[in-house]
Design a protein around this motif. Structure first.
Motif, short mmCIF file in Angstrom:
data_model
loop_
_atom_site.label_atom_id
_atom_site.label_comp_id
_atom_site.label_asym_id
_atom_site.label_seq_id
_atom_site.Cartn_x
_atom_site.Cartn_y
_atom_site.Cartn_z
N ARG A 28 0.84 -1.21 0.00
CA ARG A 28 0.00 0.00 0.00
C ARG A 28 0.87 1.26 0.00
NH1 ARG A 28 -4.23 2.48 4.34
NH2 ARG A 28 -5.60 3.46 2.81
N ASP A 60 -12.57 -5.71 0.97
CA ASP A 60 -12.76 -4.35 0.45
C ASP A 60 -11.40 -3.63 0.36
OD1 ASP A 60 -15.48 -4.87 0.42
OD2 ASP A 60 -15.93 -3.69 2.22
N GLU A 63 -9.41 -4.98 -2.47
CA GLU A 63 -9.96 -4.45 -3.72
C GLU A 63 -9.35 -3.09 -4.01
OE1 GLU A 63 -14.14 -4.67 -4.94
OE2 GLU A 63 -12.81 -4.50 -6.68
N GLU A 64 -9.22 -2.27 -2.96
CA GLU A 64 -8.62 -0.94 -3.14
C GLU A 64 -7.17 -1.07 -3.62
OE1 GLU A 64 -10.06 1.57 0.14
OE2 GLU A 64 -8.37 2.91 -0.39
N TRP A 315 -3.62 -1.36 7.59
CA TRP A 315 -4.40 -0.36 6.85
C TRP A 315 -4.41 0.96 7.61
CZ3 TRP A 315 -5.43 -1.49 2.05
CH2 TRP A 315 -6.26 -0.65 1.33
#
Ligand SMILES: Cc1cc2nc3c(=O)[nH]c(=O)nc-3n(C[C@H](O)[C@H](O)[C@H](O)COP(=O)(O)OP(=O)(O)OC[C@H]3O[C@@H](n4cnc5c(N)ncnc54)[C@H](O)[C@@H]3O)c2cc1C
Length: 406
Positions: A28, A60, A63-64, A315
């Motif tokens: 990320r 979710d 998916e991002e 996250w």
């Protein structure tokens, strides 16, 4: 020149540990254009029989990151999970399709953790701002007001990586956590858990078996999980038995005798013993070093919350690091908030719920329903309570609570 050579590398973020949590964090950050190095002690992401369930909010997030289609190809959708009483044969079914108003992924994806870690560490290495270094074992670190200096053993040298911030995702025996000096309070269950995998079609022996099944029994509860190639069976073990006894054919036969009637006919592909802990680090925030995943908290696997909550840590902290590095947000208050948010959830949700999930599976009584079981039937029979339960078990509720913590 004789002896080891010493080299120093510089990066904005160093992620220690190439498990699923470190891999999500590093990918990320590098996607956001932040220079990120991930170091993993082993030559590859370890292929073990641990996490296999991804919950809807984690899907979710993936998916991002743009990787959901690849994971769906190597995983299996499980929209329904069951609670079963092994003695009475009663079954309660929970269907996550009821959460379709909240998510594009109203199901669990049964996908082993090494598939997630391998996919993301490979993709990280292909990004202009990312690098994955296997065979790099962290030995320790020092930090000052501006940087963290991490000492790393490679096959050829002792190296130093200097980073602005470090995310410690180096698992249950975290070297990074030990260097922070933080305590790791909690307890260890006396019994260990045994996982067995087989290609045998267990569904032949149970009516309407779902992809994920929690099977309650006061003598020998078990979890039956479907992953693409195998059925996985998880059972508690007798504390007084040796590893040799627990991993023997005789014990394998006894476990499957109880499930199919003839354990000797069943071949296993893996047999693994795990010691199980309930522990949370005293702090997840140590200046420029943040603990995430199993390095920060450990819990039993009943509910599938360990890896998922670790990815939720990753996250949260990566969102804050992007804000700090890209937008100049003040670092230490934000990182302290990461600790408050995720440590609170580790205690109030992950620890509480996994301990309760284990009690429920152990609870059945010889006649009628135990108190825990009676509550479970009451929840399943009431639309509002059922949805609240699904929100909790699918982990949406914990993320809602996290966001409300200042
Ligand atoms: C039987 C079982 C079933 C489970 N099922 C589920 C489930 O279905 N769903 C779920 O959410 N969770 C589950 N869990 C929990 C889950 O496996 C863990 O929570 C998850 O692996 C944590 O991921 P992590 O990346 O934090 O740590 P790990 O996966 O342990 O990765 C840590 C990595 O750091 C590396 N490392 C260690 N020390 C160093 C060092 N000094 N330098 C560099 N690298 C280092 C290790 O080699 C390793 O690759 C289960 C656990 C067990 C035991």
């Amino acid at each position: 020149m004789t002896g080891f050579q010493s080299r120093t590398k510089r990066t904005q973020i160093l992620v220690v540990g190439g498990g699923p949590v470190g891999a999500v964090a590093a990918y990320r950050l590098a996607l956001a254009g932040i220079d990120t190095i991930l170091v993993e002690a082993l030559p590859d992401c370890p292929e073990d029989m641990r996490a296999s369930t991804l919950h809807p909010p984690t899907l979710d997030m993936l998916e991002e990151l743009g990787v959901i289609a690849e994971l769906e190809q190597v995983g299996l959708r499980a929209p329904v999970y069951q609670y079963r009483n092994r003695r009475s044969g009663e079954v309660i079914e929970f269907d996550m399709s009821a959460l379709a108003d909240l998510t594009a992924h109203p199901y669990r994806l049964q996908c082993e953790q090494f598939k997630i870690a391998r996919l993301l560490t490979a993709k990280l290495d292909a990004l202009p701002h990312g690098q994955t270094l296997f065979n790099h074992r962290v030995l320790g670190f020092t930090q000052d007001d501006a940087t963290v200096r991490v000492s790393i053993e490679t096959p050829m040298a002792i190296e130093t990586i200097v980073a602005d911030y470090v995310i410690a995702a180096d698992g249950a025996n975290s070297t990074m956590r030990k260097w922070t000096g933080t305590s790791f309070e909690g307890f260890t269950y006396p019994e260990r858990f045994l996982t067995l995998s087989t290609r045998y079609p267990l569904e032949k022996h149970f009516d309407g078996l779902a992809g994920v099944n929690y099977v309650a029994d006061s003598n020998e509860w078990c979890v039956l999980l479907r992953v693409p190639e195998f059925w996985r069976v998880l059972v508690p073990t007798d504390e007084s038995s040796s590893d040799r006894q627990l991993l023997s054919d005789a014990n394998k036969n006894a476990v499957f005798d109880g499930l199919t009637g003839d354990g000797s006919a069943i071949e296993t592909a893996h047999r693994t013993l795990y010691r199980v802990h309930q522990r949370v680090a005293q702090s997840f925030h140590h200046g420029r070093v943040m603990l995430v995943g199993d390095a920060a908290h450990l819990n039993n696997p009943l509910g599938g919350f360990g890896m998922n909550s670790g990815i939720h840590d990753a996250w949260n902290v990566t969102g804050k690091l992007v804000d700090i590095i890209r937008n100049g947000a003040e670092a230490q208050p934000l990182l302290a908030r990461y600790d408050r948010q995720r440590r609170t959830i580790a205690h109030s949700f992950v620890q509480t719920q996994t301990i309760a999930n284990k009690k429920l599976l152990e609870s059945p009584v010889s006649k009628g329903r135990s108190e825990q079981e009676a509550q479970m039937f009451a929840v399943a029979g009431d639309a509002e309570r059922r949805r609240a339960y699904l929100m909790r078990q699918s982990m949406f509720e914990s993320l809602k609570q996290e966001a409300a913590i200042e």
